[in-house]
Each structure stands twice: as C-alpha cells, then as structure tokens.
Design a protein around this motif. Structure first.
Motif, PDB file in Angstrom:
ATOM      1  N   ARG A   8      -1.580 -49.019   0.005  1.00  0.00           N
ATOM      2  CA  ARG A   8      -1.193 -48.628   1.366  1.00  0.00           C
ATOM      3  C   ARG A   8      -0.163 -47.503   1.271  1.00  0.00           C
ATOM      4  O   ARG A   8       0.887 -47.671   0.642  1.00  0.00           O
ATOM      5  CB  ARG A   8      -0.635 -49.832   2.099  1.00  0.00           C
ATOM      6  N   THR A  32      -5.489 -46.728   1.812  1.00  0.00           N
ATOM      7  CA  THR A  32      -5.371 -46.964   3.243  1.00  0.00           C
ATOM      8  C   THR A  32      -4.143 -46.204   3.717  1.00  0.00           C
ATOM      9  O   THR A  32      -3.060 -46.356   3.146  1.00  0.00           O
ATOM     10  CB  THR A  32      -5.208 -48.458   3.549  1.00  0.00           C
ATOM     11  N   ALA A  34      -1.349 -44.296   6.503  1.00  0.00           N
ATOM     12  CA  ALA A  34      -0.660 -44.009   7.760  1.00  0.00           C
ATOM     13  C   ALA A  34      -0.116 -42.593   7.616  1.00  0.00           C
ATOM     14  O   ALA A  34       0.524 -42.273   6.609  1.00  0.00           O
ATOM     15  CB  ALA A  34       0.469 -44.994   8.016  1.00  0.00           C
ATOM     16  N   ASP A  57      -9.746 -45.259   5.709  1.00  0.00           N
ATOM     17  CA  ASP A  57      -9.131 -46.251   6.585  1.00  0.00           C
ATOM     18  C   ASP A  57      -7.733 -45.730   6.881  1.00  0.00           C
ATOM     19  O   ASP A  57      -6.872 -45.698   6.005  1.00  0.00           O
ATOM     20  CB  ASP A  57      -9.073 -47.599   5.862  1.00  0.00           C
ATOM     21  N   VAL A  78       3.374 -48.905  10.983  1.00  0.00           N
ATOM     22  CA  VAL A  78       2.938 -49.177   9.612  1.00  0.00           C
ATOM     23  C   VAL A  78       2.828 -50.680   9.385  1.00  0.00           C
ATOM     24  O   VAL A  78       1.859 -51.171   8.799  1.00  0.00           O
ATOM     25  CB  VAL A  78       3.914 -48.540   8.605  1.00  0.00           C
ATOM     26  N   ARG A  81      -0.281 -51.975  11.340  1.00  0.00           N
ATOM     27  CA  ARG A  81      -1.594 -51.492  10.901  1.00  0.00           C
ATOM     28  C   ARG A  81      -1.858 -51.734   9.419  1.00  0.00           C
ATOM     29  O   ARG A  81      -2.970 -52.059   9.021  1.00  0.00           O
ATOM     30  CB  ARG A  81      -1.693 -49.990  11.208  1.00  0.00           C
ATOM     31  N   LEU A  82      -0.817 -51.580   8.573  1.00  0.00           N
ATOM     32  CA  LEU A  82      -1.012 -51.691   7.131  1.00  0.00           C
ATOM     33  C   LEU A  82      -0.465 -52.997   6.554  1.00  0.00           C
ATOM     34  O   LEU A  82      -0.875 -53.418   5.472  1.00  0.00           O
ATOM     35  CB  LEU A  82      -0.353 -50.511   6.399  1.00  0.00           C
ATOM     36  N   LEU A  85       3.722 -51.532   2.489  1.00  0.00           N
ATOM     37  CA  LEU A  85       3.535 -50.221   1.874  1.00  0.00           C
ATOM     38  C   LEU A  85       3.607 -50.303   0.354  1.00  0.00           C
ATOM     39  O   LEU A  85       4.432 -51.037  -0.195  1.00  0.00           O
ATOM     40  CB  LEU A  85       4.611 -49.239   2.342  1.00  0.00           C
TER      41      LEU A  85
END
Length: 243
Positions: A8, A32, A34, A57, A78, A81-82, A85
C-alpha cells in the motif's frame, strides 16, 4: 522492476512530473495506491485514465497538504481506502526563482510550506499507519547540497529535508521503518519544458549528456521503497546525471 503486489503506497504531489511518474511506476509494479493532488482538473483526469488503463487499484485524494486539516483529510482517506501504509513518498513541492534581496515573506513561506512543512504534516498524520518494514522516501533536490542562485528559499527548503530524513531515520529505526531521500537534478517534464538555451547549457554540465526524466527519479524511489534496500536508511541518493 521490484514487485509491489500487495503493498500500500501513498504518493503526494502525484498529479504531474516526478510524482505522476512515481505513482504510475508503483501501479505497474502492482501496488495499491493513494495519490494526493491539488484538485480536480486535466492532470488528475489524465492520471486517472492512465491508472485505469494499467488496471491499478487506486484512489485520488484532493487536499491542501500545507495545512494540518489537509494532511488529516489525506490520512483519513488512506486509512479508509487502504487500511494502512507500506510506503510513503513525500513528493509534493514547488519551485521558486527570485533574487534574495527581493524575496518576500509570502514567497518564502509558500516554498517552505510546500517543500518542507507538507512532509512534516503528512508523515506525522500517517505515522500510526506505517508498520514494521515500511519505507518513507522524501523527494529533495540536488541543488540543496550545493545551493542555487535566485533560489535561496528553494535550496533551504530542500536542504531541510536532508536533516528531516536523517533524524527521522534514527528515530523510527527501532520500529523497522526506513527513511531515505532522493535528490533529483534538473528534470524535464512534458508540461514544464526548459527554454532551449538553458536546457542546452545544463545538459552540457551533466556527465551523461542529457537532462533527467521523471522516470529516472521514479526508479530510485522504487529501489529505496523495495526489499532490495532493506538495510538502507537515512541516506540521500542523487539522481542528477553527474551534474
């Protein structure tokens, strides 16, 4: 290319130039994503189209990262959605050209806020989302190590990131979080080409005989974010063609 499948990644200032190339490189490597950007517009629309073509994604987040509320908005997006990190790339930045005697408080603050304060705010707001083995990559500038006329405020803002990087690496090392810096040289982007005479003069100063491309910088970012750099922290990599 390093495999980032399942990782991420957050890239700030991802709408154009180095940030855009970095986001696309991570997407091609399976991450993935952001991507933080200034706001809706042609740049974000074209980035969305490219990421969709890759099959990435991703989520794009519009936020003013020079402010605490903007950084908090990004961190919450973040998280939602994720869910955490693995990589943070602090790329947001602006340039500035003005003689020192004509440098105004507003211009000084504008450059420092974008290039330095944003990295502080974003990193602090997402810190609790960075787990063991995570990586932070800050984007500085090679001129910060040498200075540039008509850019005292720019050189200062980027030089500050060197100290930020080295100190944070020592502070976060026991958590297994690595912190490094990429210092690009003169890098040409499609939307902001240099005047031909200046480009020719700068090209002549480089050992490799060409100016940098955003993809050159993105390659160094992916290296520092990946497993092959697992024992690299607190360092600065210059990507300047030997200028």
């Amino acid at each position: 290319m390093t495999d980032f499948a399942g990782r991420r990644v957050l890239v700030t200032g991802g709408g154009r130039g180095i940030g855009r190339a970095t986001a696309l490189a991570f997407a091609r490597a399976g991450a993935t994503l952001a991507v933080a950007h200034r706001g809706d517009g042609a740049a974000s629309a074209s980035l969305t189209a490219e990421l969709e073509a890759i099959g990435a994604d991703f989520v794009l987040v519009a936020a003013d990262l020079t402010t605490r509320p903007g950084a908090q908005r990004l961190a919450e997006a973040v998280r939602e959605r994720l869910g955490g990190l693995d990589v943070l790339v602090n790329n947001l930045g602006v340039d500035g050209h003005v003689p020192f005697e004509k440098l105004t408080d507003d211009e000084w603050q504008r450059v420092l806020d974008h290039n330095t304060t944003s990295a502080y705010l974003v990193t602090q707001e997402v810190l609790d989302q960075l787990g063991q083995g995570a990586a932070i990559v800050n984007i500085g500038a090679s001129v910060a190590l040498r200075g540039r006329p008509l850019g005292v405020h720019y050189s200062t803002s980027k030089a500050a990131l060197v100290g930020f990087t080295r100190a944070l690496a020592k502070e976060l090392g026991d958590r297994g979080v690595r912190v490094n810096l990429v210092a690009p040289g003169v890098t040409e982007t499609d939307g902001d080409p240099l005047p031909p005479p200046l480009a020719a003069r700068l090209t002549a100063l480089t050992a490799l005989g060409r100016l940098g491309r955003p993809e050159d910088v993105a390659g160094a970012v992916l290296y520092l974010a990946g497993d092959t750099a697992a024992y690299v922290t607190g360092t600065t990599i210059e990507v300047d063609g030997g200028i």
